[in-house]
Scaffold this active site. Structure first.
Site, PDB file in Angstrom:
ATOM      1  N   GLU A 430     -43.367  31.948  40.258  1.00 17.76           N
ATOM      2  CA  GLU A 430     -43.092  32.285  41.656  1.00 17.76           C
ATOM      3  C   GLU A 430     -44.256  31.919  42.572  1.00 17.76           C
ATOM      4  O   GLU A 430     -44.656  32.706  43.433  1.00 17.76           O
ATOM      5  CB  GLU A 430     -42.754  33.778  41.782  1.00 17.76           C
ATOM      6  CG  GLU A 430     -41.524  34.150  40.978  1.00 17.76           C
ATOM      7  CD  GLU A 430     -41.005  35.560  41.250  1.00 17.76           C
ATOM      8  OE1 GLU A 430     -41.698  36.333  41.938  1.00 17.76           O
ATOM      9  OE2 GLU A 430     -39.893  35.863  40.776  1.00 17.76           O
ATOM     10  N   GLU A 506     -36.579  34.407  34.473  1.00 17.28           N
ATOM     11  CA  GLU A 506     -36.882  35.838  34.645  1.00 17.28           C
ATOM     12  C   GLU A 506     -35.622  36.490  35.184  1.00 17.28           C
ATOM     13  O   GLU A 506     -35.076  36.028  36.179  1.00 17.28           O
ATOM     14  CB  GLU A 506     -38.054  35.984  35.618  1.00 17.28           C
ATOM     15  CG  GLU A 506     -38.643  37.373  35.628  1.00 17.28           C
ATOM     16  CD  GLU A 506     -39.852  37.466  36.554  1.00 17.28           C
ATOM     17  OE1 GLU A 506     -40.762  36.606  36.465  1.00 17.28           O
ATOM     18  OE2 GLU A 506     -39.866  38.395  37.375  1.00 17.28           O
TER      19      GLU A 506
HETATM   20  C1  GAL Z   1     -40.782  38.958  39.882  1.00 20.44           C
HETATM   21  C2  GAL Z   1     -42.180  38.590  39.429  1.00 20.44           C
HETATM   22  C3  GAL Z   1     -42.682  39.530  38.354  1.00 20.44           C
HETATM   23  C4  GAL Z   1     -42.417  40.935  38.765  1.00 20.44           C
HETATM   24  C5  GAL Z   1     -40.941  41.120  38.968  1.00 20.44           C
HETATM   25  C6  GAL Z   1     -40.518  42.525  39.276  1.00 20.44           C
HETATM   26  O1  GAL Z   1     -40.464  38.432  41.099  1.00 20.44           O
HETATM   27  O2  GAL Z   1     -42.193  37.293  38.916  1.00 20.44           O
HETATM   28  O3  GAL Z   1     -44.055  39.335  38.158  1.00 20.44           O
HETATM   29  O4  GAL Z   1     -43.111  41.187  39.928  1.00 20.44           O
HETATM   30  O5  GAL Z   1     -40.559  40.311  40.045  1.00 20.44           O
HETATM   31  O6  GAL Z   1     -39.140  42.574  39.500  1.00 20.44           O
END
Ligand code: GAL
Length: 817
Positions: A430, A506
């Site tokens: 990100e 993710e």
């Molecule tokens: C994502 C990020 C992670 C964590 C997660 C929580 O956007 O890559 O590091 O912050 O959100 O939902």
């Protein structure tokens, strides 16, 4: 008494005489470290008196013993990734622990006699952070990124007379991380000495260019550092299978100044996969005539994989989708100090869930994690950075990016490229540079560096700025386009992606607290409650995230989706969303498994999907609701059965069947839900059936009576008496019939005696400020976990837990050699 010059010279000479078989020595620098916090202007000087400093063992995390305090990491920030428009006061974002500041470590180094051609190298698996390494007062190395491994040749700085003093200064800046980074020498430090021609740190590169079940080609490239003028050196390598039998060998002349290539054929290889994690070892000897100058081992696996347009991913020719989780590096109550037994424990829980892949978010992992993933069978996305040029936090990696990114990527790849578990490299998570016109060029540069060092694995990254990823073009650059939280955009993305596949790099970020249920049970975004907990009905998510079922449906319906990496496997210290502004919350709610290592309900939702070899039949919520009599209390069953029938006090509540693909509400495909059950004390029971109507299992939950005793349950009872092994002991407050009392909050006190000791404790409550290192803690939702460490001697380990008003819990473990 100091050695005379002549005697020292004679000893050095003696060691350089015809090379002994054990010319390489590798020692972990574990004990005899002195440590202090705060800057020490003369801390590097050999004559500095460190007698008053604390004596510690490394790996060491200077901040994990706390105390927790919201002021430790107070920040006025706007978390842009969370869609925040204005800055606000936050505490606990990085765990609420005192990791900011300077720490010093010192120790004497006993270096074996090196002779005229010997070398001594220090290898740091990771040092948090801004490490400055001094030998005898001289700075010999600076490495800022706390997650990376680095090495330094200290030979020129050693004094032949000895003793030699090693000092390390570390500094953690405030606002340098989005989670708890840990502090200090939290990974191992190795002292490696060689006496002549030798393979340097990470000096081999092993690939398996052709693989089938009948035969495999193995290629080994080896660097050899030889003393000037060395001639006639040879490299002799034997490949051994897991039993130690030699399956191939080669002897090759060493080409000075170049890599030596050796090619092998292994007949009928046992292929590595998560289900069959078979390892081999390449044992390489550097020979000068018949004298062995060095012996270097390269563990490896034989496997092939492909990412193909319109076909997706296959391992050893078998198509599969990643059943992965993202994890941060902390080990809950143990903090960031690396501990192999703790990692093994985590991986064993994930294995039982059917998980087959790990993303090391958002940084290089400990080498022990890679070794365990090889041995236990997990595919790894090795990740590097959470930031490139443009920052997410004030003092993050962006300050080092220009100068360090190539060195950091190179070390990452060199260290881990021989692991069969390493399946892809991730160049970032990100990163805000996605929204910059330069983003694609940076991505290409980083990807090219990785390809240069390892052409055999693809590169990915976690992208979260969907529109910009296509507008500026970063999505088309990556070998594997990885999207964070975008299942609803996959169908659109695939029409624009030249690669022909995409990854859920993710996913989910569902929030829940173990054993906590909120009513009504309904889908809710950014939901907050006065007790700073989230509901375990698994229906709560964040502005950018989803419940698990949405990603499941996308993965099941779209053949080009490569699988997912769920955020997260384990809860971690820091990032207490949705309570980022609500101290005392200071650890995450995202985990499938809580901070102490106890599965939440969601564990069974994933297990039902990911572990087809075991029946899963799990009921929620608990059934002890004094005051809810007559009120609607939904009951869910997570099962790999196709249908199930629920009974309340023997009365059927009907049979629910999972909906087929295409159902508009994805929950109906993956959960069996009885939404209108009316609570009455007693028993809920579910009977689950497979698609043919055969019973696969039952589960019963009863209303608990008064708390009566403590029950202790260990994850394993035979420990290795190695001073390292850990037992994770769950303590349950139960009623007289053995039912969990789900609201119990008793303070449980532990006493450990015999051949082990109390190590740490945790209850998984993200708001709990009790110290992890004290042998007592309050139960959370009736349970907590105590961690007991084996000593060096064999014998019985007695564990006792007591609490006011409860009968003691007792358990005996054995530590053996
Ligand atoms: C994502 C990020 C992670 C964590 C997660 C929580 O956007 O890559 O590091 O912050 O959100 O939902």
């Amino acid at each position: 008494m100091p050695l005379t010059k002549n005697l020292a010279a004679a000893l050095l000479l003696a060691a350089s005489l015809p090379a002994a078989a054990q010319s390489r020595q590798e020692t972990l620098l574990i004990s005899n470290w002195k440590f202090t916090k705060g800057d020490q202007p003369n801390g590097a000087k050999p004559e500095f008196n460190d007698a008053k400093w604390q004596t510690v063992r490394v790996p060491h995390d200077w901040a994990i013993s706390g105390p927790f305090d919201g002021k430790n990491d107070q920040q006025v920030v706007k978390i842009e990734q969370n869609g925040e428009k204005e800055a606000s006061l936050k505490s606990g974002r990085t765990g609420g622990l005192p990791f900011v500041g300077v720490g010093w470590y010192r120790r004497q180094l006993t270096v074996p006699a090196l002779g005229k051609d010997g070398r001594a190298v220090l290898l740091f698996d990771g040092a948090m952070s801004n490490a400055r390494v001094y030998i005898n007062g001289k700075e010999v190395m600076f490495w800022p990124y706390g997650y990376n491994s680095f090495s330094v040749d200290i030979t020129p700085h050693l004094s032949a007379k000895g003793p030699n003093t090693l000092a390390v200064r570390l500094e953690n800046q405030p606002e340098a991380s989005r989670w708890y980074p840990g502090a200090g020498l939290y990974r191992n430090v190795h002292l490696i000495t060689t006496l002549g021609a030798h393979v340097p740190v990470w000096g081999t590169y092993l690939t398996t260019p052709e693989v089938s079940t009948s035969s495999a080609k193995v290629k080994l490239k080896t660097k050899v550092d030889a003393p000037a003028g060395a001639k006639g050196l040879k490299l002799q390598t034997e490949l051994r299978d897991a039993k130690g039998t030699v399956v191939a060998r080669a002897t090759t002349d060493i080409v000075a100044g170049a890599e030596t290539e050796q090619d092998f054929t292994v007949a009928s290889p046992k292929l590595w996969s998560p289900e069959t994690p078979t390892m081999y070892t390449a044992e390489t000897k550097v020979l000068n005539g018949s004298a062995v100058q060095d012996t270097y081992k390269t563990p490896f696996g034989i496997r092939s994989f492909k990412f193909e347009k319109d076909k997706g991913f296959s391992l050893n020719g078998q198509p599969r989708k990643f059943k992965g989780v993202c994890n941060h590096h902390d080990l809950g109550p143990l903090g960031s100090a690396i501990n192999t037994a703790a990692l093994r424990h985590q991986l064993a829980i994930l294995k039982d869930m059917g998980c087959d892949a790990i993303r090391t978010s958002h940084n290089m992992p400990a080498p022990e994690l890679m070794q365990l993933c090889d041995e236990m069978g997990f595919m790894v996305m090795v990740e590097s950075f959470d930031e490139w040029k443009s920052p997410k936090v004030k003092n993050g990696y962006s300050q080092y990016f220009d100068q360090w990114v190539e060195k950091d990527l190179t070390n990452m790849v060199h260290r881990d490229r021989n692991h069969p578990s390493a399946i892809m490299w991730s160049i970032g998570n990100e990163v805000p540079d996605q929204s910059s016109p330069n983003g694609p060029a940076i991505a290409k540069r980083l990807q090219d560096i990785v390809h240069r060092e390892d052409p055999t694995r693809p590169v990915t990254m976690g992208m979260d700025r969907y529109d910009d990823d296509f507008k500026y073009g970063i999505a088309a650059v990556l070998d594997i386009p990885g999207f964070n939280y975008k299942p609803m955009r996959y169908a659109d993305a695939i029409t624009k992606l030249p690669q022909g596949f995409l990854l859920g790099s993710e996913t989910a970020s569902t929030v829940s607290s173990r054993g906590v249920y909120k009513f009504p049970a309904e889908l809710a975004k950014d939901k907050q409650y006065p007790d700073n907990q989230s509901s375990s009905y698994d229906l709560e998510y964040c502005r950018w995230s989803q419940i698990p079922d949405i990603e499941f449906a996308a993965q099941d319906d779209l053949p080009y989706a490569l699988g997912e990496f769920v955020w997260t496997g384990f809860d971690y210290l820091g990032e207490p969303t949705p309570y980022d502004e609500k101290w005392p919350s200071h650890s995450s709610y995202f985990g499938i498994i809580d901070l102490a290592g106890q599965p939440k309900d969601r564990y069974y939702l994933y297990r039902a999907r990911w572990n087809p070899s075991q029946p899963t039949v799990h009921l929620l919520p608990h059934w002890t609701w004094p005051g809810r009599e007559g009120q609607v209390t939904p009951v869910f069953c997570y099962t790999n059965g196709a249908s199930a029938e629920l009974f309340v006090n023997g009365k059927s509540q009907g049979r629910q069947t999972k909906a087929a693909a295409g159902a508009t509400d994805p929950q109906t495909r993956y959960r069996l839900q009885w939404k209108n059950v009316v609570y009455q004390p007693g028993t809920i029971k579910v009977v689950a059936y497979d698609a043919q109507g055969k019973t696969i299992g039952t589960e019963e939950v009863r209303t608990a009576g008064a708390p009566h005793h403590i029950k202790l349950v260990t994850d394993h009872s035979k420990l290795a008496a190695d001073g390292q092994d850990l037992a994770y002991i769950t303590a349950r407050v139960e009623d007289a019939q053995g039912n969990l009392c789900p609201d119990a909050t008793h303070e449980l006190r532990f006493a450990v005696s015999g051949a082990g000791s109390f190590r740490a404790i945790g209850n998984g409550d993200a708001t709990n400020l009790e110290a992890f290192q004290q042998p007592q803690m309050h139960a959370f939702q009736g349970q907590l976990v105590a961690i007991v460490q084996a000593g060096d001697k064999a014998g019985a380990v007695k564990v006792k837990a007591s609490a006011a008003g409860l009968k003691d819990g007792e358990l005996q473990l054995t530590a053996g050699k």
